[in-house]
Design a protein around this motif. Structure first.
Motif, PDB file in Angstrom:
ATOM      1  N   MET A  11       0.927  -1.321   0.082  1.00 14.73           N
ATOM      2  CA  MET A  11      -0.006   0.145  -0.140  1.00 14.73           C
ATOM      3  C   MET A  11       1.102   1.160  -0.016  1.00 14.73           C
ATOM      4  N   SER A  12       0.654   2.074  -0.924  1.00 13.29           N
ATOM      5  CA  SER A  12       1.669   3.353  -1.023  1.00 13.29           C
ATOM      6  C   SER A  12       0.939   4.599  -1.263  1.00 13.29           C
ATOM      7  N   CYS A  13      -0.289   4.479  -1.446  1.00  9.80           N
ATOM      8  CA  CYS A  13      -0.880   6.058  -1.929  1.00  9.80           C
ATOM      9  C   CYS A  13      -2.539   5.990  -1.612  1.00  9.80           C
ATOM     10  N   GLY A  14      -3.163   7.079  -1.886  1.00 10.47           N
ATOM     11  CA  GLY A  14      -4.435   7.345  -1.618  1.00 10.47           C
ATOM     12  C   GLY A  14      -5.200   6.302  -2.500  1.00 10.47           C
ATOM     13  N   HIS A  15      -4.720   5.855  -3.506  1.00 13.03           N
ATOM     14  CA  HIS A  15      -5.577   4.985  -4.154  1.00 13.03           C
ATOM     15  C   HIS A  15      -5.704   3.453  -3.677  1.00 13.03           C
ATOM     16  N   CYS A  16      -4.592   3.266  -2.984  1.00 10.00           N
ATOM     17  CA  CYS A  16      -4.690   2.082  -2.115  1.00 10.00           C
ATOM     18  C   CYS A  16      -5.366   1.846  -0.844  1.00 10.00           C
ATOM     19  N   VAL A  17      -5.197   3.143  -0.329  1.00 10.95           N
ATOM     20  CA  VAL A  17      -6.219   3.471   0.858  1.00 10.95           C
ATOM     21  C   VAL A  17      -7.747   3.307   0.358  1.00 10.95           C
TER      22      VAL A  17
END
Ligand SMILES: [Cu+2]
Length: 68
Positions: A11-17
């Protein structure tokens, strides 16, 4: 209500969240899901009578992230 914190890789960014919180949050029996990007964790509050930890892990896995 049970609470679990899972270690999740990738998980690395807002999309992942959004992907993780959206998919896990849709599961019946999940009351709250919170991703912490810095720690690489996903905290889930859930009703163990309605949903299993395995199901939650599987849902995160299906989004393309590795649950440890
Ligand atoms: Cu991302």
């Amino acid at each position: 209500m049970e609470q679990v914190t899972l270690n999740v890789k990738g998980m690395s960014c807002g999309h992942c969240v959004k992907a993780v919180e959206g998919s896990v949050g849709k599961l019946d029996g999940v009351n709250e899901v919170k991703v912490n990007l810095e720690d690489g964790t996903v905290a889930v509050a859930f009703n163990a009578d309605a949903v299993s930890i395995d199901k939650i892990k599987e849902t995160i896995d299906d989004q393309g992230y590795d649950v440890e």
